[in-house]
Scaffold this motif. Structure first.
Motif, PDB file in Angstrom:
ATOM      1  N   TRP A 106      19.394 -15.009  22.621  1.00  0.00           N
ATOM      2  CA  TRP A 106      18.866 -14.380  23.836  1.00  0.00           C
ATOM      3  C   TRP A 106      18.912 -12.855  23.727  1.00  0.00           C
ATOM      4  CZ3 TRP A 106      20.989 -11.265  27.680  1.00  0.00           C
ATOM      5  CH2 TRP A 106      20.314 -11.219  28.911  1.00  0.00           C
ATOM      6  N   THR A 107      19.950 -12.327  23.092  1.00  0.00           N
ATOM      7  CA  THR A 107      20.076 -10.871  22.968  1.00  0.00           C
ATOM      8  C   THR A 107      19.054 -10.282  22.003  1.00  0.00           C
ATOM      9  OG1 THR A 107      21.683 -10.891  21.133  1.00  0.00           O
ATOM     10  CG2 THR A 107      22.559 -11.050  23.375  1.00  0.00           C
ATOM     11  N   ALA A 108      18.386 -11.135  21.209  1.00  0.00           N
ATOM     12  CA  ALA A 108      17.401 -10.654  20.240  1.00  0.00           C
ATOM     13  C   ALA A 108      16.007 -10.567  20.831  1.00  0.00           C
ATOM     14  CB  ALA A 108      17.400 -11.562  19.012  1.00  0.00           C
ATOM     15  N   GLN A 109      15.890 -10.702  22.137  1.00  0.00           N
ATOM     16  CA  GLN A 109      14.627 -10.474  22.829  1.00  0.00           C
ATOM     17  C   GLN A 109      14.651  -9.066  23.426  1.00  0.00           C
ATOM     18  OE1 GLN A 109      14.069 -13.840  25.520  1.00  0.00           O
ATOM     19  NE2 GLN A 109      15.134 -15.128  24.030  1.00  0.00           N
ATOM     20  N   LYS A 110      13.559  -8.339  23.295  1.00  0.00           N
ATOM     21  CA  LYS A 110      13.553  -6.893  23.528  1.00  0.00           C
ATOM     22  C   LYS A 110      14.152  -6.476  24.867  1.00  0.00           C
ATOM     23  CE  LYS A 110      12.324  -2.659  22.305  1.00  0.00           C
ATOM     24  NZ  LYS A 110      13.027  -1.951  21.218  1.00  0.00           N
ATOM     25  N   ASP A 111      13.685  -7.067  25.960  1.00  0.00           N
ATOM     26  CA  ASP A 111      14.183  -6.652  27.269  1.00  0.00           C
ATOM     27  C   ASP A 111      15.665  -6.946  27.429  1.00  0.00           C
ATOM     28  OD1 ASP A 111      11.723  -5.685  27.981  1.00  0.00           O
ATOM     29  OD2 ASP A 111      11.142  -7.439  29.159  1.00  0.00           O
ATOM     30  N   ASN A 112      16.106  -8.069  26.875  1.00  0.00           N
ATOM     31  CA  ASN A 112      17.522  -8.427  26.975  1.00  0.00           C
ATOM     32  C   ASN A 112      18.377  -7.500  26.114  1.00  0.00           C
ATOM     33  OD1 ASN A 112      16.617 -10.549  28.561  1.00  0.00           O
ATOM     34  ND2 ASN A 112      16.561 -11.983  26.842  1.00  0.00           N
ATOM     35  N   TYR A 113      17.874  -7.187  24.936  1.00  0.00           N
ATOM     36  CA  TYR A 113      18.590  -6.250  24.067  1.00  0.00           C
ATOM     37  C   TYR A 113      18.729  -4.896  24.753  1.00  0.00           C
ATOM     38  CZ  TYR A 113      19.843  -3.524  19.943  1.00  0.00           C
ATOM     39  OH  TYR A 113      20.492  -2.695  19.056  1.00  0.00           O
ATOM     40  N   ASP A 114      17.635  -4.414  25.329  1.00  0.00           N
ATOM     41  CA  ASP A 114      17.677  -3.126  26.024  1.00  0.00           C
ATOM     42  C   ASP A 114      18.728  -3.131  27.124  1.00  0.00           C
ATOM     43  OD1 ASP A 114      15.703  -1.986  24.460  1.00  0.00           O
ATOM     44  OD2 ASP A 114      14.090  -2.328  25.900  1.00  0.00           O
ATOM     45  N   LEU A 115      18.807  -4.220  27.861  1.00  0.00           N
ATOM     46  CA  LEU A 115      19.780  -4.316  28.949  1.00  0.00           C
ATOM     47  C   LEU A 115      21.200  -4.181  28.432  1.00  0.00           C
ATOM     48  CD1 LEU A 115      20.568  -4.989  31.921  1.00  0.00           C
ATOM     49  CD2 LEU A 115      20.542  -7.406  31.228  1.00  0.00           C
ATOM     50  N   LEU A 116      21.558  -4.973  27.411  1.00  0.00           N
ATOM     51  CA  LEU A 116      22.939  -4.985  26.944  1.00  0.00           C
ATOM     52  C   LEU A 116      23.280  -3.763  26.092  1.00  0.00           C
ATOM     53  CD1 LEU A 116      23.494  -8.749  26.063  1.00  0.00           C
ATOM     54  CD2 LEU A 116      23.866  -7.549  28.224  1.00  0.00           C
ATOM     55  N   MET A 142      15.429  -4.038  17.091  1.00  0.00           N
ATOM     56  CA  MET A 142      15.392  -3.723  18.514  1.00  0.00           C
ATOM     57  C   MET A 142      15.972  -2.351  18.851  1.00  0.00           C
ATOM     58  SD  MET A 142      14.041  -6.385  19.886  1.00  0.00           S
ATOM     59  CE  MET A 142      13.769  -8.131  19.627  1.00  0.00           C
ATOM     60  N   GLU A 143      16.790  -1.800  17.978  1.00  0.00           N
ATOM     61  CA  GLU A 143      17.495  -0.557  18.290  1.00  0.00           C
ATOM     62  C   GLU A 143      16.533   0.596  18.541  1.00  0.00           C
ATOM     63  OE1 GLU A 143      21.009   1.897  18.721  1.00  0.00           O
ATOM     64  OE2 GLU A 143      20.511  -0.215  18.989  1.00  0.00           O
ATOM     65  N   ARG A 144      16.804   1.325  19.618  1.00  0.00           N
ATOM     66  CA  ARG A 144      16.033   2.528  19.945  1.00  0.00           C
ATOM     67  C   ARG A 144      16.810   3.771  19.493  1.00  0.00           C
ATOM     68  NH1 ARG A 144      12.145   1.870  24.140  1.00  0.00           N
ATOM     69  NH2 ARG A 144      12.049  -0.288  24.904  1.00  0.00           N
ATOM     70  N   ILE A 145      16.097   4.818  19.191  1.00  0.00           N
ATOM     71  CA  ILE A 145      16.717   6.091  18.857  1.00  0.00           C
ATOM     72  C   ILE A 145      16.802   6.940  20.122  1.00  0.00           C
ATOM     73  CG2 ILE A 145      16.394   8.275  17.622  1.00  0.00           C
ATOM     74  CD1 ILE A 145      15.333   6.780  15.285  1.00  0.00           C
ATOM     75  N   ASN A 146      17.924   7.588  20.288  1.00  0.00           N
ATOM     76  CA  ASN A 146      18.116   8.478  21.426  1.00  0.00           C
ATOM     77  C   ASN A 146      17.084   9.606  21.377  1.00  0.00           C
ATOM     78  OD1 ASN A 146      19.098  10.406  23.270  1.00  0.00           O
ATOM     79  ND2 ASN A 146      21.211   9.746  22.945  1.00  0.00           N
ATOM     80  N   ALA A 147      16.308   9.739  22.431  1.00  0.00           N
ATOM     81  CA  ALA A 147      15.242  10.745  22.460  1.00  0.00           C
ATOM     82  C   ALA A 147      15.791  12.171  22.441  1.00  0.00           C
ATOM     83  CB  ALA A 147      14.369  10.544  23.705  1.00  0.00           C
ATOM     84  N   ASP A 148      17.082  12.331  22.727  1.00  0.00           N
ATOM     85  CA  ASP A 148      17.695  13.660  22.703  1.00  0.00           C
ATOM     86  C   ASP A 148      18.084  14.096  21.291  1.00  0.00           C
ATOM     87  OD1 ASP A 148      17.469  13.890  25.452  1.00  0.00           O
ATOM     88  OD2 ASP A 148      19.465  13.056  25.834  1.00  0.00           O
ATOM     89  N   TYR A 149      18.015  13.184  20.324  1.00  0.00           N
ATOM     90  CA  TYR A 149      18.435  13.535  18.971  1.00  0.00           C
ATOM     91  C   TYR A 149      17.505  14.577  18.362  1.00  0.00           C
ATOM     92  CZ  TYR A 149      21.884   9.739  18.597  1.00  0.00           C
ATOM     93  OH  TYR A 149      22.974   8.928  18.750  1.00  0.00           O
ATOM     94  N   ASP A 150      18.089  15.435  17.532  1.00  0.00           N
ATOM     95  CA  ASP A 150      17.312  16.450  16.833  1.00  0.00           C
ATOM     96  C   ASP A 150      16.514  15.813  15.699  1.00  0.00           C
ATOM     97  OD1 ASP A 150      19.043  17.189  14.063  1.00  0.00           O
ATOM     98  OD2 ASP A 150      20.163  16.233  15.685  1.00  0.00           O
ATOM     99  N   ASP A 151      15.571  16.556  15.177  1.00  0.00           N
ATOM    100  CA  ASP A 151      14.664  16.024  14.152  1.00  0.00           C
ATOM    101  C   ASP A 151      15.412  15.581  12.897  1.00  0.00           C
ATOM    102  OD1 ASP A 151      12.546  16.503  15.830  1.00  0.00           O
ATOM    103  OD2 ASP A 151      11.945  18.384  14.853  1.00  0.00           O
ATOM    104  N   ASP A 152      16.446  16.310  12.510  1.00  0.00           N
ATOM    105  CA  ASP A 152      17.192  15.956  11.295  1.00  0.00           C
ATOM    106  C   ASP A 152      17.906  14.623  11.464  1.00  0.00           C
ATOM    107  OD1 ASP A 152      18.205  16.833   8.590  1.00  0.00           O
ATOM    108  OD2 ASP A 152      20.117  16.597   9.626  1.00  0.00           O
ATOM    109  N   THR A 153      18.470  14.390  12.647  1.00  0.00           N
ATOM    110  CA  THR A 153      19.140  13.115  12.913  1.00  0.00           C
ATOM    111  C   THR A 153      18.152  11.959  12.859  1.00  0.00           C
ATOM    112  OG1 THR A 153      20.894  14.114  14.252  1.00  0.00           O
ATOM    113  CG2 THR A 153      20.392  11.791  14.660  1.00  0.00           C
ATOM    114  N   VAL A 154      16.999  12.140  13.481  1.00  0.00           N
ATOM    115  CA  VAL A 154      15.977  11.093  13.447  1.00  0.00           C
ATOM    116  C   VAL A 154      15.552  10.823  12.009  1.00  0.00           C
ATOM    117  CG1 VAL A 154      13.624  10.489  14.131  1.00  0.00           C
ATOM    118  CG2 VAL A 154      15.153  11.600  15.775  1.00  0.00           C
ATOM    119  N   ALA A 155      15.391  11.876  11.230  1.00  0.00           N
ATOM    120  CA  ALA A 155      14.981  11.715   9.830  1.00  0.00           C
ATOM    121  C   ALA A 155      16.033  10.942   9.041  1.00  0.00           C
ATOM    122  CB  ALA A 155      14.739  13.081   9.200  1.00  0.00           C
ATOM    123  N   HIS A 156      17.309  11.218   9.287  1.00  0.00           N
ATOM    124  CA  HIS A 156      18.367  10.494   8.582  1.00  0.00           C
ATOM    125  C   HIS A 156      18.365   9.012   8.952  1.00  0.00           C
ATOM    126  CE1 HIS A 156      20.258  14.212   7.077  1.00  0.00           C
ATOM    127  NE2 HIS A 156      20.913  13.409   6.277  1.00  0.00           N
TER     128      HIS A 156
END
Length: 533
Positions: free
Chosen positions: A388-398, A435-449
């Motif tokens: 159940w946790t592997a469904q997008k909306d449920n993953y986002d919630l938890l 399912m993992e999202r990247i924090n939109a506040d992260y700097d470009d170098d962090t996203v690249a890593h």
């Protein structure tokens, strides 16, 4: 994708079966492809001979079941609201209620071991190779998951790469669900950017730059601790000295499969040999120990490093200039709390992990797992919950909390935290790289890593990928070593004690057991490598 030869036939058949439903699509995600080719694992036959399509749905409404879930960390303020929302969503399907128990990291090893050894009724529990995963498997505390996955866990498999399963069996079986957001764990120094700019220093590019900044802090801000690492519990890889092993490359050191995060036994480069610091001290590792000692005696490392249980709270107070962190980027919860406590204060991430294809060796083993104990009376429902946790909306919630209250979605692959009521802690119970999202506040170098390490093709596979150490022949020796290491290891690698005298005591008390562990580990590795020829 072909399974690696180190996987047993049974595990291979089971995992290939349950992955069938994922063929052709990994969904939108920030973590790169779930496998190097971008496709889900290939399909195959199960032990039962049934075809894997989707997890079995209940034919009629199930009776309610409460799952007791034990995970690390501190309970978020908004946890009850998130649990209520999750239970409402599950009521008409798998009908699960959640009893989520949090255990502080400093107490995690001891408390979870006692829970398992005493037969406490637990349905899902966090474990890790750096904790006591191998020992708990050998003791028979965990349920093998192949059959449960085949019946109820297809979605949980298709959001994880084949490498995650090929490389994360224990004694040839899947005993826990691997959790990760990339193929190589992030390592970062959290640096007070406002103080660096206050002193007129440029962005930090090297370890020497980092230490130069720490000395500036000591000279100019007497109430700020220049350097902070971890000193308690099993997290020995985040002591000041050990942390450097993840960001230096000549040679490249990797933790062994026998002693968790301890560098007393280690691998070097990619030669399949087990090295023992008690036999011969590695000059570079000793230089890290001596460096930590100098930093401690010079007053840069927190003098109370061994007593601090909650590192985050110290960072939040604004009394730390540099702290080690086991991920990329700056957690929003830390950034927000720091800004509230010290107006104008800001953290910036500094990492020396190379983004060069092939530079980083990986065995694709994960650091975090969620297991189903043998004593659980709700094994099927526990796997249904993982599915159940592997469904997008449920993953986002938890993972992120309630949308609009705890976080905001940014497209399909990013999120923006709101407040501090539910800091992201998917690593403890739901993490997967699809399912993992990247924090939109992260700097470009962090996203690249993140994106770089989420692509397995950027890493050099260890020749030990797929190897699973069976600690049974040396379980007693490992237990005895851990008891001795608790007395000495962290204090040595955090610079708190005289390294020469304390290392001599450590070696005298532990070298006999470590030698037996080394011999057994090397024997199993040699057999594994011979089987691949």
């Amino acid at each position: 994708m072909r399974l690696r030869k180190g996987m047993t036939a049974l595990a291979a058949a089971s995992l290939l079966l349950v992955a069938a439903a994922g063929c052709g699509s990994n969904g939108n995600n920030d973590s790169g492809n779930a496998s190097p080719s971008g496709s889900a694992p290939a399909s195959g036959a199960s032990p039962s001979g049934s075809a894997g399509s989707s997890a079995e749905a209940p034919a009629q409404k199930l009776d309610p079941v409460t799952l007791k879930i034990v995970i690390p960390g501190d309970r978020p303020p908004d946890m009850d609201a998130v649990i209520k929302e999750a239970e409402d969503r599950m009521k008409d399907t798998i009908n699960v209620k959640l009893d989520v128990v949090f255990v502080p990291f400093s107490d995690l090893a001891q408390k979870t071991q006692v829970m398992l050894a005493s037969g406490e009724d637990v349905d899902l529990i966090f474990d890790a190779p750096w904790l006591h995963m191998n020992q708990m498997v050998s003791a028979g505390y965990y349920e093998p998951l192949e059959d449960l996955i085949a019946k109820y866990g297809q979605d949980a498999v298709k959001v994880r790469s084949q490498e995650m399963f090929d490389a994360n069996t224990f004694q040839g079986k899947v005993y826990a669900m691997p959790m990760a957001n990339s193929h190589l764990a992030g390592r970062t120094y959290l640096v007070r950017k406002d103080l660096r700019e206050k002193y007129g220093l440029p962005p930090i590019q090297t370890y020497d730059d980092l230490i130069k900044f720490a000395y500036k802090v000591k000279e100019n801000d007497k109430d700020v601790i220049p350097l902070l690492a971890y000193g308690q519990g099993a997290q020995t890889d985040v002591t000041w000295g050990s942390f450097r092993a993840f960001m230096e490359y000549d040679p490249q050191f990797l933790e062994s499969d026998a002693l968790g995060q301890s560098l007393v036994l280690y691998y070097k480069n990619n030669d399949g040999k087990v090295y023992n610091l008690f036999d011969e001290m590695e000059p570079k590792i000793w230089s890290w120990i001596e460096d930590a000692r100098k930093l401690y005696t010079d007053g840069l490392i927190d003098p109370d490093v061994l007593a601090i249980k909650d590192v985050d709270s110290v960072i939040n107070s604004g009394k730390v200039a540099v702290a080690v962190h086991n991920e990329y980027g700056v957690p929003s919860a830390l950034q927000s709390a720091l800004a509230q406590n010290v107006p104008g204060a800001e953290l910036e991430p500094v990492t020396f992990v190379k983004m060069e294809p092939g530079a980083n060796i990986s065995n694709f083993k994960q650091a975090n797992f969620l297991a189903i104990p043998k004593v659980s009376k709700n094994k099927e429902r526990a796997m249904m919950f993982l599915n159940w946790t592997a469904q997008k909306d449920n993953y986002d919630l938890l993972a992120y909390g309630i949308e609009g209250k705890d976080y905001e979605k940014i497209g399909d692959d990013k999120y923006k935290p709101i407040g501090t009521g539910y800091p992201a802690f998917g690593y403890a119970w739901v993490w997967n790289p699809t399912m993992e999202r990247i924090n939109a506040d992260y700097d470009d170098d962090t996203v690249a890593h993140y994106k770089f390490t989420q692509d397995a093709a950027n890493l050099t596979p260890s020749i030990l990928t797929g190897f699973s150490f069976d600690p049974t022949p040396v379980t007693n020796e490992i237990t005895l070593y851990n008891t001795v290491a608790d007395k000495y290891y962290n204090s040595i690698f955090d610079g708190v004690v005289d390294p020469d005298a304390t290392w001599a005591k450590f070696k005298k008390e532990a070298e006999g057991n470590v030698k037996k562990i080394q011999i057994e580990l090397q024997r199993q590795i040699d057999e594994f490598l011979a089987s691949k020829k």
